[in-house]
Design a protein around this motif. Structure first.
Motif, short mmCIF file in Angstrom:
data_model
loop_
_atom_site.label_atom_id
_atom_site.label_comp_id
_atom_site.label_asym_id
_atom_site.label_seq_id
_atom_site.Cartn_x
_atom_site.Cartn_y
_atom_site.Cartn_z
N GLY B 217 41.74 3.96 -10.98
CA GLY B 217 42.35 4.21 -9.62
C GLY B 217 42.69 5.94 -9.47
O GLY B 217 42.54 6.27 -8.57
N VAL B 218 43.26 6.44 -10.45
CA VAL B 218 43.84 7.68 -10.30
C VAL B 218 42.63 8.58 -9.98
O VAL B 218 42.78 9.49 -9.21
N LEU B 219 41.63 8.38 -10.60
CA LEU B 219 40.51 9.23 -10.52
C LEU B 219 39.82 9.31 -9.22
O LEU B 219 39.66 10.31 -8.49
N THR B 220 39.48 7.94 -8.98
CA THR B 220 38.97 7.68 -7.53
C THR B 220 39.92 8.34 -6.43
O THR B 220 39.48 9.02 -5.46
N ALA B 221 41.28 7.95 -6.59
CA ALA B 221 42.13 8.51 -5.71
C ALA B 221 42.14 10.04 -5.38
O ALA B 221 42.05 10.52 -4.27
N ALA B 222 42.18 10.83 -6.65
CA ALA B 222 42.06 12.10 -6.71
C ALA B 222 41.01 12.74 -5.88
O ALA B 222 40.74 13.54 -5.31
N VAL B 223 39.74 12.04 -6.34
CA VAL B 223 38.28 12.65 -5.93
C VAL B 223 38.37 12.50 -4.53
O VAL B 223 37.89 13.28 -3.68
N ILE B 224 38.92 11.05 -3.85
CA ILE B 224 38.51 11.02 -2.41
C ILE B 224 39.64 12.15 -1.65
O ILE B 224 39.46 12.60 -0.87
N LEU B 225 40.85 12.54 -2.27
CA LEU B 225 41.54 13.44 -1.78
C LEU B 225 40.87 14.82 -1.86
O LEU B 225 40.99 15.52 -0.73
N VAL B 226 39.93 15.24 -2.72
CA VAL B 226 39.39 16.40 -2.58
C VAL B 226 38.52 16.18 -1.70
O VAL B 226 38.26 17.14 -0.75
N ASP B 275 30.45 16.96 -10.72
CA ASP B 275 30.61 16.19 -12.29
C ASP B 275 31.76 15.36 -12.08
O ASP B 275 31.94 14.42 -12.75
N ILE B 276 32.75 15.66 -11.20
CA ILE B 276 33.77 14.76 -11.25
C ILE B 276 33.64 13.84 -10.17
O ILE B 276 34.15 12.74 -10.44
N PHE B 277 32.98 14.25 -9.35
CA PHE B 277 32.59 12.98 -8.16
C PHE B 277 31.84 11.76 -8.85
O PHE B 277 32.19 10.75 -8.48
N VAL B 278 30.90 12.22 -9.46
CA VAL B 278 29.95 11.20 -9.94
C VAL B 278 30.41 10.18 -10.84
O VAL B 278 30.07 9.28 -10.98
N GLN B 279 31.70 10.52 -11.27
CA GLN B 279 32.50 9.46 -12.11
C GLN B 279 33.15 8.45 -11.40
O GLN B 279 33.62 7.77 -11.96
N THR B 282 32.97 4.73 -6.24
CA THR B 282 33.81 4.51 -4.82
C THR B 282 33.60 5.95 -4.02
O THR B 282 33.45 5.90 -2.74
N ALA B 283 34.18 6.87 -4.69
CA ALA B 283 34.31 8.06 -4.04
C ALA B 283 32.80 8.70 -3.46
O ALA B 283 32.54 8.93 -2.30
N MET B 284 31.84 8.38 -4.30
CA MET B 284 30.59 8.71 -3.75
C MET B 284 30.07 8.12 -2.48
O MET B 284 29.47 8.47 -1.58
N LEU B 285 30.15 6.57 -2.47
CA LEU B 285 29.88 5.90 -1.45
C LEU B 285 30.75 6.28 -0.10
O LEU B 285 30.22 6.48 0.92
N THR B 286 32.12 6.55 -0.47
CA THR B 286 33.00 7.06 0.66
C THR B 286 32.15 8.66 1.23
O THR B 286 32.01 8.47 2.66
N VAL B 287 31.79 9.25 0.21
CA VAL B 287 31.25 10.60 0.93
C VAL B 287 29.90 10.28 1.58
O VAL B 287 29.63 10.78 2.42
N ALA B 288 29.23 9.36 1.06
CA ALA B 288 27.80 8.93 1.53
C ALA B 288 27.99 8.43 3.26
O ALA B 288 27.48 8.77 4.26
N LEU B 327 24.90 14.35 -0.59
CA LEU B 327 25.51 14.49 -1.87
C LEU B 327 25.96 13.25 -2.37
O LEU B 327 26.10 12.55 -3.44
N GLY B 328 26.42 12.18 -1.33
CA GLY B 328 26.97 10.93 -1.64
C GLY B 328 26.00 9.97 -2.38
O GLY B 328 26.21 9.26 -3.14
#
Lengths: 486, 658
Positions: B217-226, B275-279, B282-288, B327-328
């Protein structure tokens, strides 16, 4: 010895001002005052260049027992925690002398009292004894009170009294804490008191509480800030420079220099709350500033807001946060002094400080308007300017220790942009609001002399923060060792 | 690889030169006057040459240039380095930024002629360029954030360049505040990464995440904030509202903002931290999905605008949505390829719009008409840019846009594919609607009848950009396209890391001729529709907008986002601020004020005690206390305390006299 000389030179200056014959022209009085104010700054710069890497050097400290019964002494010395502020005090005094153009009557007395205040400020940042710290601490208060009380605007009387009583109450509480601490520990020497001085946890908490309360009033931490607005608004410009640039740091410096390393177990339970108060300052200050119709009041609340970063960084007690807090003391002083001077310039030119009545000043005052924009950008933590460095370090350190407080502090990034951009839009940009603004003149050479050094320092320290971080780092590491070792 | 001092100097000079030009122009601009442009152009040519050198070095060397020095050094407490990291992505961006900046600076010389703050304009333009270049070079988040903010403030200054106009001031303010919301999110993400991993370097964070220092969750939250940071800068839904208003700035600035700096920064950020996003799936789907939604939303907004600059502005929002979508869904190379192609044709669209504005002094499409005969160069370059934007074979836009659309299909995101395809139709429609309204038919006003072609210094850059809008995509032709001996050079220079490829599980696949044909047919359909409604049967478009007045207004008002935000956030913040200020004055101030008044009252009683010479009297007290304290030497603490008490009483007494 050199430290003592630097501290008390302004006292001689104060006497000199009083001795100047009344027939001495106003212009000459100003030149003499400039000379007097320049000396401590030059000494400070000499110390920076000669001892910057080694501030603990014996040549800089002095230890004379004064009251043997209680082991109180005249103990002064410089370290990385206080040296930045020591230099800034000397610099801002010089700036204040230049910026004293709006002081017309009793000029000699004005400068004399200003120099007395400088003695107190330089002394606080060099004191290595609790009682001496207190004496210098109080020695700043009375002159500031007099400066506002005699040279302020029509509302100065009540403002000065409120300021004096409120903060005096705070410092008396702090003194009580100091006295109890010194008597229990058997010495008032700060170096002799390292890390709790053998006192138990409960005793430390009991001592830390009054000391912190007194210091937080001085800062001021919201909600202990209600003395501030009237006195800031009533002051002449040059007094504002000292009031906002130096005075709040007496409180924050006390927390970093005394409360945290000397009473590590005592302050521990309070730290999350101090961090929370820091956040409250940031958010509350921004919102109140946003609704201020008066330009000077807006800057005053902006100043309260950014002081919150110092509290947050200090409470984090980690290397990044604490270094950020120590640095923010200086950067806050630079930008708030800059903004207050510019507010003074604008008010003098246009005859108003009401944001609604101002507008479009950029057309006729590109220098003052541009520098106001620079100051506002500094205040909102724009990278490239010094405030950014200290703010991001404070937030990072604060987040590491207290994630919620740290994340909320990041809100300040948006809030400060909001009110400062509204201010810029209302004051310097847009169409020229009134026909008479078509004729206002830009900041003149005297005013620019006061402003430009601050602006240059904001840029230089923003790009090379190592100039100050390098000298404060060893002292910060000692504080960390003290609290880590308890 | 050439990691020598010389190489490092070349890289450092890329942002260094425009930064220096900024300093020179800011300090000495008033003496230079309009000669400022020559200093600036000379500088940016230097940066362009060095950028090209960097590209050659990186492509030739096969590995990134990477070096750093400590900026803030806290020893074990942590340190914050600054440095450069130039891989294929960064090198391509450097060249694009410098090139577009050069075109814009050439063009501005004529467009801004006679401006009151000509040299200041060029100064900020160069700081803008320097900031974007510094951002592109950043190897870590702190450095990126520093330049990210500088890019923001430069756009603030440039959008508000004509600050005598209240609308320009408001637009500049809005741009800064809205993007700052994203900046705050990005900052929180940075400190989250730093807390979890102890580093701010992109590489370090990616590796720490792979090693499990930060996860779930922390990674996803941070990536989505980016990504929220990127949303702000790249004007994606729901923070897109600032970009159309940013049209208040000089038109060449819009070209720079929309093509190479500012909005490109958001897409670049996602690519740089890929490289951080692909991990985080959820974040990738959000981006897309944010990207896909923004693409179609902004395209619908563009079809009713009558301000030519706003049509192009919404087009940018929509095209950036494509890039985010790409990108997503894992189409990394395609997205950056589109960013690169887009830079040329979008800069051209703005410069073309600027050329019309220069000739007619109007933004309004309804006042134009028939300009093709009066302004042939502008007309033909705009048509080329429009075809490229619409994605017509074989222009530049076709190659990259088609790749994104096709990859959304190949990766089985059929909803996104549908949205992207519909956007192709809308895109072709809105841009040719604008072109037909401006250039086709008969002039609708006197200004349009008398418009003349812009001077060569303006049309020159447009012709160069038009050439690129055709051929820029040819460096990324699919391998062996139509059996020709071509190579995908772009894909070789800008490719996701091996780690990202493995994480995404992307199978390489060939060029899909059917998908490409479908996209081109959609685009042609859009152009045809625009031709029908605005050239053949202009009365139809009026009838349509009257019949569907509600829909028309809804689109015209940009889906009412401004009204919504105005009623909620803007008014909410003002109301909250007023409430807090009221509390501050009445509640807190009242409490303390009551105490103060009673003191003053007692002070009034004491007045007769005092006599003149108040200032000297006060000073006397101060000095004597000090002297007594130091010289006489208080034996007991009591004396000190008593003195202080006396001191206070005296001071209050003096205060009461004031």
């Amino acid at each position: 010895m050199i430290t003592t000389i630097a501290i008390f030179l302004p006292l001689l200056g104060a006497l000199l001002m009083m001795l100047l014959p009344a027939s001495f022209g106003e212009r000459n009085v100003r030149y003499v005052a400039l000379g007097v104010a320049a000396v401590p700054l030059l000494l400070g710069l000499y110390i920076y260049l000669a001892y910057g890497a080694n501030l603990g050097a014996g040549a800089l400290s002095q230890d004379v027992t004064w009251i043997e019964t209680f082991n109180i002494g005249y103990r002064v010395g410089l370290d990385g925690l206080g040296f930045g502020m020591f230099l800034l005090s000397a610099l801002l005094t010089l700036v204040a002398v230049v910026a004293a153009w709006d002081v017309q009557r009793n000029l000699r007395q004005y400068f004399a009292i200003l120099f007395l205040a400088e003695v107190g400020m330089l002394g606080v940042f060099a004191a290595q004894d609790l009682v001496l710290f207190y004496i210098f601490f109080e020695l700043t208060l009375v002159p500031m009170y007099l400066l506002v009380g005699f040279w302020g605007d029509e509302n100065r009387g009540p403002a000065a009294i409120k300021f004096f009583l409120y903060t005096f109450l705070g410092s008396t509480v702090m003194l009580a804490g100091f006295l109890a601490f010194g008597i229990l520990a058997g010495t008032f020497s700060i170096s002799g008191l390292d890390a709790g001085a053998g006192l138990g946890g409960t005793a430390q908490v009991a001592l830390a509480a009054p000391i912190l309360l007194g210091l937080l009033i001085k800062v001021p931490a919201v909600p202990l800030h209600s003395w501030l607005l009237d006195v800031y608004v009533s002051s002449p410009t040059s007094t504002n420079v000292m009031l906002s640039g130096i005075l709040p740091k007496l409180g924050t410096y006390g927390i970093i220099k005394i409360a945290i390393p000397l009473l590590p177990q005592g302050v521990q339970p309070f730290l999350p709350y101090i961090a929370a108060l820091g956040v409250l300052n940031i958010v509350y200050g921004a919102f109140v500033a946003f609704a201020q119709p008066d330009l000077k009041a807006l800057v005053a609340y902006s100043s309260i807001g950014t002081l919150g970063f110092i509290l947050l960084g200090a409470a984090s007690v980690n290397a990044v946060g604490l270094n950020g807090a120590v640095l923010q003391q200086v950067t806050h002083g630079l930008y708030s002094a800059l903004l207050f001077i510019l507010v003074g310039v604008i008010a003098a030119r246009t005859g108003t400080r009401q944001i609604a009545e101002l507008g479009g000043l950029m057309a006729r005052m590109p220098w003052a308007g541009g520098l106001l924009a620079l100051g506002a950008l500094a205040a909102m933590g724009l990278p490239g300017l010094a405030v950014f460095v200290s703010e991001f370090m404070s937030i990072m350190g604060g987040f590491e220790a207290y994630p919620i407080q740290g994340a909320l502090a990041a809100l300040g990034i948006v809030l400060s942009a909001m009110y400062l951009l509204y201010m810029l839009a209302g004051v310097v940009f847009g169409p020229v609001e009134r026909p008479e603004f078509e004729r206002v003149e830009d900041a003149g050479p005297v005013e620019m002399t006061a402003i430009v050094p601050l602006a240059v320092l904001l840029v230089v320290l923003g790009i090379f923060p190592g100039l100050l971080i390098g000298i404060q780092r060893p002292a910060v590491e000692l504080v960390l060792a003290a609290i880590g070792g308890s | 690889m050439d990691q020598s001092v010389g190489g490092q100097l070349v890289i450092a000079a890329i942002p260094g030169i425009p930064a220096l030009v900024f300093l020179v122009l800011a300090l000495f601009g008033r003496y230079l006057g309009e000669n400022a442009q020559f200093v600036a152009i000379f500088g940016v040519v230097g940066s362009l040459v060095f950028s090209a050198t960097a590209l050659v070095l990186v492509v030739g060397g096969g590995q990134p240039l990477d070096f750093a020095v400590n900026w803030i050094d806290l020893g074990e407490g942590g340190s914050f380095p600054i440095g450069v990291f130039v891989d294929g992505l960064a090198a391509v961006m450097l060249v694009v930024v410098c090139f577009v900046s050069l075109m814009v600076q050439l063009y501005s010389g004529a467009f801004m002629e006679g401006d009151r703050r000509f040299s200041w304009y060029y100064a900020v333009l160069n700081l803008f360029t320097a900031s974007m270049l510094g951002l592109v070079l950043a190897p870590n988040f702190i450095q990126l954030y520093i330049f990210w903010e500088l890019v923001g403030v430069c756009s603030y200054l440039l959008i508000g360049h004509w600050f005598e106009k209240p609308s320009a001031v408001a637009a500049a303010k809005k741009a800064f505040i809205v993007t700052r919301i994203g900046d705050a999110a990005l900052f929180v993400a940075i400190i989250m990464f730093w807390r979890a991993t102890g580093t701010t370097s992109f590489e370090g964070i990616s590796q720490a995440a792979q090693a499990g220092f930060i996860g779930g969750g922390v990674l996803t939250a941070a990536v989505i904030l980016v990504f929220v940071g990127a949303i702000g800068k790249s004007a994606q839904f729901p923070l897109h509202v600032w970009l159309p208003d940013a049209m208040e700035g000089p038109t060449p600035v819009s070209a720079l903002i929309h093509a190479a700096t500012m909005v490109a920064a958001g897409v670049f950020l996602v690519a740089r931290t890929y490289d951080i996003f692909v991990q985080s799936p959820t974040a990738m789907l959000t981006v897309a999905y944010i990207g896909g939604f923004t693409a179609i939303m902004a395209a619908t907004m563009a079809i009713t605008k009558t301000d030519i600059k706003r049509v192009v502005a919404y087009s940018t929002v929509s095209q950036l949505g494509y890039m985010m979508l790409g990108l997503g869904v894992g189409a990394y190379t395609a997205s950056i390829f589109h960013l690169y192609n887009h830079a040329f044709f979008k800069a051209l669209l703005f410069l073309g719009a600027g050329s019309i504005i220069y000739a007619m002094n109007s933004y309004n499409l309804q006042n134009m008409g028939g300009l093709r005969r009066r302004m042939p160069v502008t007309f033909w370059t705009m048509v080329i840019a429009g075809l490229s934007l619409a994605g017509i074979f074989p222009l530049a836009g076709f190659w990259s846009k088609d790749l994104i659309v096709a990859e959304a299909f190949e990766a089985h995101f059929y909803v996104l594919y549908g949205m992207a395809l519909l956007t192709v139709l809308l895109t072709a429609f809105y841009i040719f609607r604008a072109i037909f309204m401006a250039f086709a038919g008969e002039p609708r006003t006197e200004e349009a009848r008398e418009a003349t072609e812009s001077p060569g210094i303006m049309t020159g850059p447009m012709v160069i950009l038009a050439f690129l809008a055709v051929v820029s995509g040819w460096v990324g032709l699919p391998d062996g396209f139509l059996g020709l001996p071509v190579r995908d050079l772009f894909g070789e220079v800008v490719a996701p890391t091996a780690f990202a490829q493995e994480q995404l599980g992307i199978e390489p696949h060939g060029f899909d001729y059917l998908l490409a044909a479908v996209a081109v047919v959609m685009a042609l359909g859009g152009i045809g529709l625009a031709y029908l409604l605005y050239v053949r049967r202009p009365e139809l478009s009026g009838q349509l907008s009257r019949r569907f007045a509600g829909v028309h207004t809804f689109l015209e008002k940009g889906w009412y986002f401004d009204a919504l935000y105005g009623a909620t956030f803007v008014r909410g913040a003002s109301a909250l601020a007023s409430a807090v200020r009221g509390f501050d004055g009445r509640v807190l101030g009242g409490l303390v004020g009551g105490v103060g008044r009673s003191i003053r009252w007692s002070g009034e009683r004491m007045k007769p005690v005092q006599s003149g010479g108040v200032q000297n009297y006060a000073l006397f007290i101060l000095l004597s206390v000090l002297i007594i304290g130091v010289i006489v030497g208080a034996e007991a603490l009591l004396i000190v305390v008593a003195l202080i008490a006396l001191f206070t009483i005296a001071a209050v007494a003096v205060g009461a006299r004031l």
